[in-house]
Structures are given as C-alpha cells and as structure tokens.
Design a protein around this motif. Sequence first.
Motif, PDB file in Angstrom:
ATOM      1  N   ASP A   1       0.820  -1.212   0.000  1.00 22.18           N
ATOM      2  CA  ASP A   1       0.000   0.000   0.000  1.00 22.18           C
ATOM      3  C   ASP A   1       0.854   1.262   0.000  1.00 22.18           C
ATOM      4  O   ASP A   1       0.556   2.219  -0.709  1.00 22.18           O
ATOM      5  CB  ASP A   1      -0.940   0.010   1.211  1.00 22.18           C
ATOM      6  CG  ASP A   1      -2.140  -0.900   0.985  1.00 22.18           C
ATOM      7  OD1 ASP A   1      -2.574  -1.579   1.934  1.00 22.18           O
ATOM      8  OD2 ASP A   1      -2.656  -0.907  -0.156  1.00 22.18           O
ATOM      9  N   THR A   2       1.900   1.278   0.816  1.00 16.21           N
ATOM     10  CA  THR A   2       2.770   2.460   0.877  1.00 16.21           C
ATOM     11  C   THR A   2       3.412   2.714  -0.479  1.00 16.21           C
ATOM     12  O   THR A   2       3.508   3.848  -0.939  1.00 16.21           O
ATOM     13  CB  THR A   2       3.895   2.213   1.900  1.00 16.21           C
ATOM     14  OG1 THR A   2       3.358   1.531   3.017  1.00 16.21           O
ATOM     15  CG2 THR A   2       4.524   3.503   2.330  1.00 16.21           C
TER      16      THR A   2
ATOM     17  N   LYS B   1       0.864   3.980  -2.950  1.00 14.63           N
ATOM     18  CA  LYS B   1       0.484   5.360  -2.649  1.00 14.63           C
ATOM     19  C   LYS B   1       1.583   6.306  -3.129  1.00 14.63           C
ATOM     20  O   LYS B   1       1.301   7.363  -3.678  1.00 14.63           O
ATOM     21  CB  LYS B   1       0.267   5.497  -1.131  1.00 14.63           C
ATOM     22  CG  LYS B   1      -0.751   6.560  -0.710  1.00 14.63           C
ATOM     23  CD  LYS B   1      -2.121   6.289  -1.288  1.00 14.63           C
ATOM     24  CE  LYS B   1      -3.037   7.494  -1.215  1.00 14.63           C
ATOM     25  NZ  LYS B   1      -3.937   7.456  -0.066  1.00 14.63           N
TER      26      LYS B   1
ATOM     27  N   ARG C   1      -6.099   3.246  -4.165  1.00 15.44           N
ATOM     28  CA  ARG C   1      -6.207   1.956  -3.469  1.00 15.44           C
ATOM     29  C   ARG C   1      -7.440   1.239  -3.988  1.00 15.44           C
ATOM     30  O   ARG C   1      -8.545   1.786  -3.954  1.00 15.44           O
ATOM     31  CB  ARG C   1      -6.367   2.154  -1.965  1.00 15.44           C
ATOM     32  CG  ARG C   1      -5.092   2.437  -1.250  1.00 15.44           C
ATOM     33  CD  ARG C   1      -4.955   1.560  -0.011  1.00 15.44           C
ATOM     34  NE  ARG C   1      -3.731   1.889   0.706  1.00 15.44           N
ATOM     35  CZ  ARG C   1      -3.670   2.703   1.736  1.00 15.44           C
ATOM     36  NH1 ARG C   1      -4.775   3.255   2.197  1.00 15.44           N
ATOM     37  NH2 ARG C   1      -2.528   2.964   2.313  1.00 15.44           N
TER      38      ARG C   1
END
Lengths: 261, 403, 324
Positions: B337-338, B341, B347
């Motif tokens: 996710d990081t 992003k 997402r």
Amino acid sequence: MNILVLMRMVPDVVEELEIAPDGKGLDTEYLRMIVNESDDHALEQALILKERRGGKVTVLALDAPDVDDVLFSAVAKGADRVLKIEGGDGGLTTRAAAGVFAKVIDSQSDLKSVDVVLTGVQAIDDLDALVAPILSRRLGLPYLGIVTKVTLDESGKAVTAVREFSAGVRGEFEVPLPAVLGIQAAEKPPRYVPVAKVRAAMKSHKIESVGAPTTADAGLPLIEVMRMRKPEVSSHAQMLDGAPEEISKKLAGIFTERGLL
Amino acid sequence: MTDAQATTCPSSHREMTLETLADFPEGREVLTCIQCGMCAGTCPYGDVMDYPPRRIISMMRAGMLEKVFSSDSLLACVACYACMAKCPRGIQLTEVLLPLVKEQVFARLPELPAELHKALGNTLRYGNPMAESAKKRAAWVKTADVPIRILPEDPRPVDVLWFVECQNSYYPRGQDISRATARLFHRLGIDFAILGNEEKCAGECARLLGETGLFDTLMDYNMAVFQNYQFNRIVTSGAHAYDAFKYQYSAVGFKYPMEHTTPFFARYLEPLRPLLTRKLNYKVTYHDSCCLGRHNGFYEEPRDLLRAIPGVKLVEMPHNRISAICCGGGGGGMWLDTYYKAKGYERLSERRVKEAVTTGADVLAVSCPYEVSRFEDALKVMGHDKKMVVRDVTELLAEAMEV
Amino acid sequence: MSGKIWVVAEQWRGKLSEITFESLALGREVADGLGVPLQAVLLGHNVKNLAGALGLADSVIYIDHPALAEPDAGSQADALAQLVRQHKPHALLVPLTNVSLGIGTLLAEQVGAPVVNFCKDLRVVDGRLEADCVLYGGKIEATVTAKGDPAVIGLSPGSRPPDKGRSEKKPPVEEVAVTLPDQPVIKLKAYLEPDAGDVDITQQDVLVAVGRGIQSKENLALAEELAGALGGALCGSRPVIDQGWLPLSRQVGKSGVSVKPRLYLALGISGAPEHIEGMKDAPLIVAVNSDPQAPIFNVAHYGIVADAMDMIPTLKETVQALRG
C-alpha cells in the motif's frame, strides 16, 4: 577493498524470553537466535563498498543455532567467503566472543590483512563489552562507532565515515585504514535475498570451518549475573479500557485537567 | 451429499520455465494469445500496468523479455484473476504466466519496498507475515467459546482438519472470524481440529509475487506436517490457501479432499438453516473474492448462505461475480500500500468501497481474510465507517445462530 | 573498601550533557554508600569553565589536551587509562550515549577492567556495587556485580533526574596532564547539521510521536492532524525516520533529540530503550500500542492497548469538538 565482517547471533525477542531455573540467565529451551541487527547492516555496508570499488567481502561468525542460514544468505547477497568458528564454548558473553574473534583474526594472515573490519556497533546482549572496541585494541587498529555511511577515499588508504551524535547532528570523519568500524546502519536497509538464491548458495558454497582458540582469555568472565528477571510490565501506566470513543473522552478529560486543552 | 474432491492438477507447470513453454500444455496455451488486449482492459491497475499480459506475450515473441523483467511495474499486479477470467483463449495468465514473469522481476529488483521485504522475511522466519511468534498462533483458541482440538496436543484421527491461516489466527478481526467459524463447526456437529502452532502460511501470495523459493519452503513444511496426522479432509478459511492446496500442493503429493469454508458450509445449508433463528434485518452486499469467485466459480454458494439468514436482504454491486473489483490484497498487494500510494495509485479497496456504499447496504459481506482489514480500513479512510460494516459470511451466520 | 567513585563527565560542543548530572546524582549516592570520595573527570580542550557545574562531586579532575577537543573514543579512553593506572578508582560511571559510546570498553580493555553496560541503577550492598541492567531491548533486567576493579559502568540515560545532580557548590579542580598524540588518529572533518527550517521538537509543549505501529506514510497525515488539533507537532521513533516518513530533526531517542513536552502521546511505539531515553522525562506520557506487553507501558502514565490507527481518528474528533 578487502573487507571483513563479524557477525553474531543474539536471542530473538519476538519469542517470549524465559528465565532459566537458576534465575541467572535465559532459558535456552525455547530460545531462538537471530542475527544481530546491526551486524546485518555491517554486512550490507560491506557489500555496498564492494559494489562501488570492487574487492572482497569475508564474513566471520561464531557457531550458534541458525548461523548457517545467515552465512548462506550472506553468500547469496554477494559475500565471497564465509567462515564459522567452531568447537568453542556456546553462550559466550560479548567480551569472550570479541576475544575469540580477535584471536582467530590474529592467527589467520588473510583475515589479519584486511583493509577494514565492519561489525555492528552494539547488540541487545552486550552486557559486558562492545565487540568493535575490543577488536580495535587487540588488533591495534583505530575505532569509530555509530557509523552510518562509509566511503573509500580516492587514495584507497582511508575512508570517510559518517558517525551519529545526537539531536540529529552527525560528524564526518577521516579514518585511516586499516580500521575497525562499529556500524549503526548501512546506507540502505539490508537487501532482501530470495529464498531460492539462498537455497542455491547452500548447494554451491561451503562454509569454511575455523577452530576456536584453545586458550580462553584470562580471567573471564569479569562480571557476575546475580539474578535475571522479566520486568513488571505496565507497572507504571494506568490502563484505560473501552471503545476508542470512550477512551478518547477520558483522555480529553485528562488533558483538560492538565491545562493542555 | 458428497465431499468435493481436490482437483488433481498437473504439476507440470512447476518445472516449466519461460524458455520451455512450448513443451507443456499450459505453456502452449500461452502461445495462442491473439493480442486482443482484454487482459489489459480489464486489469484494475490497467492504467499503470506497463506490462499487462498482452504486452508480456508480445515482448516474449519479440525476444525482449529482459525489458519486462527490469521494470517494477508488475509489482502492481494484485493477482486478481480478472485478466485470466476474461481471456478469450482461456490462458492461465494469473495462475501460470504471471508468476513465472514476476519471479524474474523479483530477482532483479534492486530494492524491495520495505513493508513487503519485512512481510516476506517474517513469513520465512515465523510462518506468518506479522512477525508474531509461531508459538502464539493458536493463542486465540483460549478466547473461543466452543472446544477446539489442537492436533499436536491431541493427535487422534479427526474428520476435518481446519487450516485457519495467518490473518485469522493473529489479527483481532481475523480471530472474530475464527471464533464464528468454530461455533458453526460445533453447532453442525462436525468433528474438527486445527494444527495450532504447527500451522504456517500456505505461501500462495509469496508464489504469486514471484518468491517461489519461499513458497516451496512453506509447501514442503506444511505437507510434512499434514503427513504427521490422520484426517479425512481439509477445510480452510484462507481463500489463497485454498488455491495453493488445490492447484500447487499436488506437486508434493497433496491428495486430500479439500474445501474453503464458504462452499463447505453452503453444502451444509440444510442442517444449518434451522439453526439460523435470529433475524438480522441487514441489507447486505456480497463482495466476490478473487480466489473463490473468478478463479474457482463459487459465486452462488456465499449468496445461498446469506439468503438463508432471516431478515437479510441481498443487493448486488454493479461489479459482481466475474467482474468484481479486487480488494487489492493479493499477489503481495497486502504489503505494498505504501509503495502504491507513493506512485499515486488509487487503493483498490477504496475503489471497491465507493461502489459498495452506493448500494445502500449496511453490511459488506466477504469471504477472504484479507478483505476484512482492507475494507474496514478503506471505509474509515473514506469516512463511511458509520454507514457500513464489514463482516465475513461466517460471522453473519454465527450471529444468526442463537447460542 | 578504598578507591574513589569517578563520574566521567560528558561535554560536547561546549555544553555538559544531562547524563553528566544524572551520573553525578547516582555517583553521589554510591560514593556516600561506600564512604569514599566522588570525583568528576572532565576531558576536553579549553573547557575548564564547565568544571564549576560539577559541584556535587567532591573534586574535579580536568584533563586539557587538543586531541580531546572533539569526541574521539580512542583518545578519551587513552587519557582515562593513564588516569586510572595512576589513581586506581574503584569504579567509573561512563555514559552510554552516542557521544561517549565505546570509551568504556576501550578503557576496560586497556586496563583489564570489567564492564557493566546498560546500567540503569547502582547501589551498595554489603560494601559491593550492584548494578541493575536492562537487556534484550528492555525485555529482561539483570542484577550484576563486577569482579575486580575498576568497574567500568556503562550508564544508560535516565538513572536519576538530572536536577538531582546539579549543585551550587564550586568544586576544587585539579588539572592533570596526560600523554596523547597532538591529534586523534581519526580526524573529524566536519559536523553535518540536520535540515534547517523545520520545527524544533524540543520546544514543543505537545508532541505526538509515531512509531512502527503507524504502519504507513499515509497514516502520518492523520497523526499530524491530531498533533495540530492538540496544538503540538509530530515526531517519531527511529524506524519512522529510517523509512523517510519524517525528517531526522523529528527523531526522538538515542540518535535524535531528548524531549520533555508537557504531553507526549506515543502512538504505535513499542518503547525500546533507545526511544524511551529521549522522552521518559515528559510529565505526561500516554501510550497507545496493540501489544499489552510493550515496554512503553512501563514509562507511560496512561496506557491504551489498541491499534494506534483505531485511536487517532476518534481522538482527533474528540479534541477538535472540545476546542470548538
């Protein structure tokens, strides 16, 4: 650049640590060992130096449970030679371990003649010594600790090393080689090595065995652990229970009481 | 009522490489690609996927695969099976081609995103991505309100070996699902047991990401553990674990009858229905998980279960069944996710939750362990967490059972 | 038992560190317990003016040498070794801080002395020194004695409140010569200051601290909003800074700054000693951590066992509602 990396295994604190029945040490039955985190960084820094300026990375480790995995991983990451010191006593204190490293290095001309010795600046079980300073004195080499960056100078005879102080301040030092550096963190986090590569290294490489010195350092151990215990947890904090909303209200009340809101 | 048999699948695609595709039926299948681009068009990250399957295959034909391997774009593949489900040639893209390509990408990445790095290292060392001790894997059992047998402590033969899986062992919300599942087994009178602390991750997401060495290590380990105990069949809460057992583990001799909890309980609907006595009055929308849905076709089973709960009104999201939008957790996505992003990707869990909320449902029902935390997180981030909650199908069933 | 207790003062860039005073407070107790003098040892170049602050000791030994102008563990240990051989103290309290790390072990190896690291407390029992040491990242405590002297005690920060080590008294100062090369073998080329133009977290009344439990950089934005709502600033433990989520200037702990805000809200921070050291003196510490066994709860005044990400939005809302 010819680099020697010293690596040790320490208790893995992810597992619950238990005290031995005699109350003076850790219960070894459920103990799992893991590589000392800053030793892993020392290896990474060594590999970075080799990638930039060429040379050879040799890893020397004390025999311990699961150390073979660490050594084969080092090979898979790019170490040229990995050696394991076998046949000595297990459960050495840091002081004794450092003495063993020093004696082994002193007795092998190819290890003694390296340009730089890298090892972790500290480990969680360094009760009676730090490895790098002991090595520094025994081998008669300069020592710099808490290092986070190492660059070989153009001359090849010194490195520029960055060392941490506090308040975010760091210092840039010129360190003549050969020297011993205590690595706090490599310039990049230790690289990942795919399991398949480690398995391949297990097939293609051998861990060289070095005999532990027959004479231990005189007078060790110099300290005595009278008792060991697990600290009382949460003895200080007053625990607040409930759903996040309830807790938030309680906290807001406390903050208001203290004149913070 | 017959138990589903595990599909014995050819283990040939374990020996197959990108160079030897033509020597294997699944490989020859890849070479029949007509370059239609359905895969790229349906990929949820199609707008950022530099190398969708179509382009990979065309690069392969042009002898330019190295370019594909040196791009990190395939880290955005969340192994959602959308491309594979829509491929008009039926090529096993997600299952066969992509892991082979991702293995090469993975080996060449100069640096792994930190969270992923840790998750993989933890899985190898502790048998779970969370860096929790293996000795704590079965700690949740103490909090269950029905007896749960742990095979290492009581190795008598058992009917069902319940493979709980990492999320549902260690995470608080996962443990909620495990407690609910245990209650269902118990009320249905099923003789079941778990491996407890001897259970380790099934490894499927590592495999889908390209860490085949880690997958093989886990597969060898789990298989050796299975062989220590006597049981008739395996039922797993893990959707990815289901895939691993069904399609990969036959390579090491896995022949056990095996099901995922959702279709398993669906087959027990007749004895289950009279137990569902509490009326729930929820408007529920069901999210088809990629593994159970697109990959294995279990679309109606979860819906049958939900319809059996008194008071539940089922509504469908626009993208449902074969066209459901992945939560973004597969193929390593759970730990990227990081990274996504930082690259500016939306997402997928937020995209899905936006759609879920439009149905006006109170409950987003799921059946894959990743989905609970991903959708709850997305609901919170988008400020919809007061409007809608996430519940696993087994949780809703257990809730409808009066004790 | 003869032999003095020595406190090795730590001075850096013209200032005495707080640990010097913690060490004096502890050294005073121990020296009095043994009935022996307490001496402070001050090493440096042109820093004699600092000796006046060390009055809790009975006297100060001051060594001035150009090689000691900047921290160099080798030179400092060499100087101390010469002093130790001459004066034979019973024990030395050497700071275990970034500025002084290594001095204790180098010295001990040179003079054949025992080392006791991670010491957080010292007491006299039956005429002997007993040290309480914190090991394994805070998970284990050990009570340790040294066999032989001088005992080199590696003192961790936080053993005593620094104010207990301050005194109005002006101690007698004895300047002692040592033999050292003109310059250390390892030369300091330059200090690298942290990025300027950022918030000085040591000046904040409220700090919201984030640790590994914050899980991702996006969650930081929420934490920052909470900090803003509380009228404070964001800081972090080392892992968060290592990830590049916050700049170095926001790092609290051993390699960062020590802070003493009126409120320290620790979110997803486990409480490793390296971090605790930087914030333990804050008068109000509230910790949120999903692990009930997290060492942070040992220093926190209030503890909440929860996922930090569950608490942040709710707490922010509650505080914002109160502020109106």
